[in-house]
Design a protein around this motif. Sequence first.
Motif, PDB file in Angstrom:
ATOM      1  N   LYS A   1       0.824  -1.204   0.000  1.00 32.90           N
ATOM      2  CA  LYS A   1       0.000   0.000   0.000  1.00 32.90           C
ATOM      3  C   LYS A   1       0.868   1.268   0.000  1.00 32.90           C
ATOM      4  O   LYS A   1       0.553   2.250  -0.674  1.00 32.90           O
ATOM      5  CB  LYS A   1      -0.925  -0.025   1.216  1.00 32.90           C
ATOM      6  CG  LYS A   1      -1.923   1.110   1.267  1.00 32.90           C
ATOM      7  CD  LYS A   1      -3.048   0.867   2.275  1.00 32.90           C
ATOM      8  CE  LYS A   1      -2.632   0.232   3.547  1.00 32.90           C
ATOM      9  NZ  LYS A   1      -3.748   0.083   4.512  1.00 32.90           N
ATOM     10  N   LEU A   2       1.978   1.226   0.749  1.00 33.99           N
ATOM     11  CA  LEU A   2       2.853   2.390   0.855  1.00 33.99           C
ATOM     12  C   LEU A   2       3.830   2.482  -0.310  1.00 33.99           C
ATOM     13  O   LEU A   2       4.426   3.549  -0.548  1.00 33.99           O
ATOM     14  CB  LEU A   2       3.644   2.330   2.169  1.00 33.99           C
ATOM     15  CG  LEU A   2       2.826   2.493   3.453  1.00 33.99           C
ATOM     16  CD1 LEU A   2       3.669   2.127   4.663  1.00 33.99           C
ATOM     17  CD2 LEU A   2       2.299   3.915   3.587  1.00 33.99           C
ATOM     18  N   GLY A   3       4.032   1.352  -1.005  1.00 24.67           N
ATOM     19  CA  GLY A   3       4.985   1.352  -2.109  1.00 24.67           C
ATOM     20  C   GLY A   3       6.417   1.451  -1.637  1.00 24.67           C
ATOM     21  O   GLY A   3       7.262   2.049  -2.311  1.00 24.67           O
ATOM     22  N   ALA A   4       6.699   0.873  -0.463  1.00 19.60           N
ATOM     23  CA  ALA A   4       8.055   0.938   0.086  1.00 19.60           C
ATOM     24  C   ALA A   4       8.305  -0.283   0.955  1.00 19.60           C
ATOM     25  O   ALA A   4       7.396  -0.809   1.591  1.00 19.60           O
ATOM     26  CB  ALA A   4       8.245   2.212   0.904  1.00 19.60           C
ATOM     27  N   GLN A   5       9.553  -0.732   0.990  1.00 14.05           N
ATOM     28  CA  GLN A   5       9.921  -1.847   1.844  1.00 14.05           C
ATOM     29  C   GLN A   5      10.253  -1.329   3.237  1.00 14.05           C
ATOM     30  O   GLN A   5      11.140  -0.489   3.408  1.00 14.05           O
ATOM     31  CB  GLN A   5      11.128  -2.604   1.265  1.00 14.05           C
ATOM     32  CG  GLN A   5      11.474  -3.858   2.052  1.00 14.05           C
ATOM     33  CD  GLN A   5      12.602  -4.657   1.421  1.00 14.05           C
ATOM     34  OE1 GLN A   5      13.172  -4.242   0.424  1.00 14.05           O
ATOM     35  NE2 GLN A   5      12.915  -5.801   1.990  1.00 14.05           N
ATOM     36  N   LEU A   6       9.530  -1.842   4.222  1.00 12.32           N
ATOM     37  CA  LEU A   6       9.723  -1.399   5.602  1.00 12.32           C
ATOM     38  C   LEU A   6      10.689  -2.300   6.360  1.00 12.32           C
ATOM     39  O   LEU A   6      11.406  -1.831   7.250  1.00 12.32           O
ATOM     40  CB  LEU A   6       8.377  -1.372   6.339  1.00 12.32           C
ATOM     41  CG  LEU A   6       7.281  -0.504   5.700  1.00 12.32           C
ATOM     42  CD1 LEU A   6       5.992  -0.648   6.492  1.00 12.32           C
ATOM     43  CD2 LEU A   6       7.714   0.953   5.641  1.00 12.32           C
ATOM     44  N   LEU A   7      10.691  -3.585   6.020  1.00 11.80           N
ATOM     45  CA  LEU A   7      11.531  -4.558   6.717  1.00 11.80           C
ATOM     46  C   LEU A   7      12.314  -5.386   5.702  1.00 11.80           C
ATOM     47  O   LEU A   7      11.843  -5.625   4.590  1.00 11.80           O
ATOM     48  CB  LEU A   7      10.680  -5.509   7.568  1.00 11.80           C
ATOM     49  CG  LEU A   7       9.774  -4.897   8.628  1.00 11.80           C
ATOM     50  CD1 LEU A   7       8.890  -5.981   9.235  1.00 11.80           C
ATOM     51  CD2 LEU A   7      10.599  -4.213   9.711  1.00 11.80           C
TER      52      LEU A   7
ATOM     53  N   GLU B   1      15.746   1.927   6.286  1.00 15.62           N
ATOM     54  CA  GLU B   1      15.779   3.343   6.670  1.00 15.62           C
ATOM     55  C   GLU B   1      14.384   3.957   6.567  1.00 15.62           C
ATOM     56  O   GLU B   1      13.951   4.709   7.450  1.00 15.62           O
ATOM     57  CB  GLU B   1      16.743   4.100   5.762  1.00 15.62           C
ATOM     58  CG  GLU B   1      16.918   5.562   6.147  1.00 15.62           C
ATOM     59  CD  GLU B   1      17.953   6.275   5.284  1.00 15.62           C
ATOM     60  OE1 GLU B   1      18.031   7.505   5.377  1.00 15.62           O
ATOM     61  OE2 GLU B   1      18.670   5.589   4.536  1.00 15.62           O
ATOM     62  N   VAL B   2      13.657   3.605   5.508  1.00 13.54           N
ATOM     63  CA  VAL B   2      12.278   4.085   5.359  1.00 13.54           C
ATOM     64  C   VAL B   2      11.411   3.527   6.475  1.00 13.54           C
ATOM     65  O   VAL B   2      10.572   4.227   7.056  1.00 13.54           O
ATOM     66  CB  VAL B   2      11.713   3.683   3.980  1.00 13.54           C
ATOM     67  CG1 VAL B   2      10.224   3.993   3.898  1.00 13.54           C
ATOM     68  CG2 VAL B   2      12.461   4.401   2.877  1.00 13.54           C
ATOM     69  N   GLY B   3      11.620   2.246   6.791  1.00 13.23           N
ATOM     70  CA  GLY B   3      10.840   1.615   7.849  1.00 13.23           C
ATOM     71  C   GLY B   3      11.083   2.251   9.204  1.00 13.23           C
ATOM     72  O   GLY B   3      10.152   2.420  10.003  1.00 13.23           O
ATOM     73  N   ARG B   4      12.347   2.615   9.474  1.00 13.47           N
ATOM     74  CA  ARG B   4      12.658   3.261  10.753  1.00 13.47           C
ATOM     75  C   ARG B   4      11.962   4.611  10.860  1.00 13.47           C
ATOM     76  O   ARG B   4      11.404   4.956  11.909  1.00 13.47           O
ATOM     77  CB  ARG B   4      14.183   3.433  10.860  1.00 13.47           C
ATOM     78  CG  ARG B   4      14.664   4.222  12.070  1.00 13.47           C
ATOM     79  CD  ARG B   4      14.248   3.588  13.375  1.00 13.47           C
ATOM     80  NE  ARG B   4      14.767   2.239  13.533  1.00 13.47           N
ATOM     81  CZ  ARG B   4      14.492   1.469  14.567  1.00 13.47           C
ATOM     82  NH1 ARG B   4      13.680   1.914  15.527  1.00 13.47           N
ATOM     83  NH2 ARG B   4      14.967   0.246  14.647  1.00 13.47           N
TER      84      ARG B   4
END
Length: 299
Positions: free
Chosen positions: A46-52, A63-66
């Motif tokens: 949904k966010l279009g980014a890898q969090l983990l 870094e995005v996830g943090r």
Amino acid sequence: MNTSIDLAEMRVFAAVVTDGSFTAAAERLGTDKARASRIVRRMEKKLGAQLLTRSTRRLSVTEVGRDYFERAVCILTAAEAAEAAVAQQTKEPKGLLKVTAGSEFGPMVVDDWIAAFLRQSPKVTVEAEYTNRLVDLIHEGFDVAVRVGELEDSGLSARRLGEVAYGLYASPDYLRRGPTLSAVEDLKHHDLIMKRTRGRSNWTLVNGSSVERVMSSPRCAVNNTIAAKNLALAGLGIAQLPCFIAEPYVTDGALSCVLPGWAEVPAPVHAVFASSRYMDPKVRSFVDLSLSVFSGGSS
């Protein structure tokens, strides 16, 4: 403004980061590992980014996830504060109360507070963690910490519950066998049972405006109060103990107070929590009860 925020999903992600694994987070949240993993993958899509980043051995935060985690914690804290503000209107404690305290003070004192609190609050459940590490209340999701000693400037709210007073104690059998003991300087001729702090064992004893340092090598150095108490009961020397622990044994005749008036400075005891402005009823109720029932030897 449109947003895709889902607090339930955000809470799962925050728990995974805080606990360091899907398994631990799922257990704490009362769900299963697979569901927690699916929720985080759905968030990433949904966010279009890898969090983990995941591997067979470890889980790490990108870094995005943090950055997302830090902001998520703020949002969840604000949401909980909003709910707490509404809940205050009901005045009825309910839900889960997460408490942390020191590994000694918790079982010796806080256990009794929790028992009394649960008896008077039937709609509350309690999760307690006793540890000597400094718990981060906000990031780790604790409602209240009971801390002994001077507080650091953390930006959290606190309420003083009382203080722990100390005294010097030994068994009557040891005192019958030992040399004369009428002044602090006589301690150098006695067997001492001391707590070791940062590799050192010594006492700073205060009596009014008088201060004496006891630097003698202990007969036995220990790292916790229960051990010191047990060794004193066994007749192996003089120990400095919290009065609330020692006095029942004094009443039973198993210990005697020596050099009355001489002891280390009493340690303050505080309840620490996130906010005093929007205190959840269960937090306010627990802190009020703790204040009313605590007797640390200072009264």
